[in-house]
Design a protein around this motif. Structure first.
Motif, short mmCIF file in Angstrom:
data_model
loop_
_atom_site.label_atom_id
_atom_site.label_comp_id
_atom_site.label_asym_id
_atom_site.label_seq_id
_atom_site.Cartn_x
_atom_site.Cartn_y
_atom_site.Cartn_z
N ASP A 15 0.84 -1.21 0.00
CA ASP A 15 0.00 0.00 0.00
C ASP A 15 0.88 1.25 0.00
O ASP A 15 0.64 2.19 0.77
CB ASP A 15 -0.94 0.00 1.21
N ILE A 16 1.89 1.26 -0.88
CA ILE A 16 2.75 2.43 -1.03
C ILE A 16 1.97 3.53 -1.75
O ILE A 16 1.51 3.33 -2.88
CB ILE A 16 4.03 2.09 -1.82
N LYS A 17 1.80 4.67 -1.10
CA LYS A 17 1.10 5.82 -1.69
C LYS A 17 1.45 7.04 -0.84
O LYS A 17 1.93 6.91 0.29
CB LYS A 17 -0.41 5.59 -1.71
N PRO A 18 1.24 8.26 -1.37
CA PRO A 18 1.62 9.47 -0.62
C PRO A 18 1.01 9.56 0.77
O PRO A 18 1.66 10.06 1.69
CB PRO A 18 1.12 10.60 -1.53
N HIS A 19 -0.21 9.09 0.94
CA HIS A 19 -0.87 9.16 2.25
C HIS A 19 -0.11 8.36 3.31
O HIS A 19 -0.15 8.70 4.50
CB HIS A 19 -2.30 8.65 2.14
N ASN A 20 0.58 7.31 2.89
CA ASN A 20 1.29 6.44 3.83
C ASN A 20 2.78 6.78 3.94
O ASN A 20 3.55 5.99 4.49
CB ASN A 20 1.13 4.98 3.41
N ILE A 21 3.17 7.93 3.43
CA ILE A 21 4.53 8.43 3.62
C ILE A 21 4.46 9.62 4.57
O ILE A 21 3.91 10.67 4.21
CB ILE A 21 5.18 8.85 2.27
N LEU A 22 5.01 9.47 5.76
CA LEU A 22 4.98 10.54 6.75
C LEU A 22 6.30 11.31 6.70
O LEU A 22 7.33 10.79 6.28
CB LEU A 22 4.75 9.97 8.15
N LEU A 23 6.26 12.57 7.14
CA LEU A 23 7.43 13.46 7.08
C LEU A 23 7.77 13.97 8.48
O LEU A 23 6.91 14.49 9.18
CB LEU A 23 7.14 14.64 6.15
N ASP A 24 9.05 13.81 8.85
CA ASP A 24 9.47 14.29 10.17
C ASP A 24 9.77 15.79 10.13
O ASP A 24 9.49 16.46 9.12
CB ASP A 24 10.65 13.47 10.70
#
Length: 352
Positions: free
Chosen positions: A179-188
């Motif tokens: 489920d790789i997608k922008p919603h599942n990429i978090l930014l510190d």
């Protein structure tokens, strides 16, 4: 009376099912005791969130609240799962995958709670939310846009690629995210990307080239063709590579709307990018100088390699990282990803 009897039967069945799910979860936690993070009581979760006071987000899985660890006051994000959702598999997947690994580009699971139907997951705090927030026009303030120059985008995409490469090759068992997608990429706080949400993930041996699945998993617009079409016997880590390619195309702005916005968007926008590159035309993007144009072209070519129709033609994530960080002079245009009837052997650059 009949309605009351049916209601009583349904409630009783739900209780039995929930008890069975809890037994399954407890067995998993005992069997994997050495690999799971700190366990907290649900009362602890309530204290950490100050009575669930500050909600950060909500979805089909449940709600995310801001909190602090009781031992040191470190800020955390706490995902409180809906008790009625699923059979506990999402919870087991999360704890069983990211609970045992630590990588700069994978969100860290710091703890969990499981009491009856009440389950929660405790993650490191990601103050800059998700990548999706920064690639949707309605959320892009002038400050955020300035923070996301092309070099920053390249660094973010490279970080995501390194995270997926680690999941595929750096762990004892290969982890397929699905489920790789922008919603599942978090930014510190420094905009370093962290892969999150392992609810659909699967573990498999690195020697297994193919895995079996009983149903499609993922998000429309990012799902690889072999998964979407139901060829569950031919699914591999290359499915994550395809999803990564679709993510990259969305991030660089080659598509004017979200990948899931229209039924045809996952076909049209990447195809337009491919045709522009083949014909030597400039990509229709916001570019500051020649350096930006080179970065955009590199990212687009890498993405088009990743979304090849046949999995064998897609590069490994190790090769993707090399393509993102290496000299652009060695780049080769991929075959047309949309000519699904044409099977081509991948080049050494792409497949190794």
């Amino acid at each position: 009376m009949v309605a009351i009897a049916i209601w009583y039967y349904v409630k009783k069945s739900d209780r039995i099912e929930e008890k069975e799910n809890q037994i399954k979860i407890e067995k998993f936690l005992v069997d994997h005791k050495s690999h799971v993070p700190t366990r907290y009581s649900y009362a602890d979760i309530k204290k950490m969130t100050n009575g669930f006071r500050k909600k950060l987000g909500e979805g089909g899985f449940g709600s995310v609240f801001s909190g602090k660890l009781p031992s040191n006051g470190v800020p955390v994000a706490i995902k409180v799962l809906k008790g009625s959702k699923g059979n506990g598999d999402d919870f087991v997947n999360e704890v069983g995958t990211i609970g045992r690994i630590h990588h700069i580009n994978v969100v860290r699971l710091l703890g969990f709670s499981a009491e009856g139907g009440k389950r929660a997951l405790i993650y490191e705090d990601m103050p800059n939310s998700s990548l999706e927030k920064f690639i949707t026009s309605k959320d892009r303030s002038s400050h955020n846009t300035a923070s996301f120059d092309w070099m920053k985008l390249r660094n973010i995409i490279t970080g995501i690629a390194k995270g997926i490469e680690y999941l595929h090759q750096g762990c004892d068992q290969r982890i397929l995210h699905f489920d790789i997608k922008p919603h599942n990429i978090l930014l510190d706080h420094d905009f370093n990307p962290k892969i999150s949400d392992f609810g659909l993930a699967k573990l498999c041996s690195k020697e297994d080239s193919l895995i079996s699945m009983t149903a499609a998993r993922g998000t429309i617009g990012y799902i690889a063709p072999e998964v979407f079409n139901g060829n569950f016997g031919t699914v591999s880590y290359k499915s994550d590579v395809y999803s990564f390619g679709m993510l990259v195309l969305e991030v660089i702005g080659a598509r004017k709307e979200s990948a899931v916005a229209s039924a045809n968007s996952e076909v049209y926008f990447p195809e337009l990018t491919y045709k522009s590159l083949v014909q030597g035309e400039e990509l229709d993007l916001e570019l500051g100088d020649d350096g930006d144009a080179q970065i955009a072209k590199r990212l687009a070519i890498v993405a088009l390699w990743c979304i090849q129709w046949y999995p064998v033609n897609r590069p490994s994530m190790k090769a993707v990282v090399r393509m993102l960080e290496g000299p652009s002079e060695s780049f080769i245009m991929p075959p047309n990803p949309f000519a699904s009837t044409t099977h081509t052997e991948p080049t050494a650059t792409a497949s190794s």
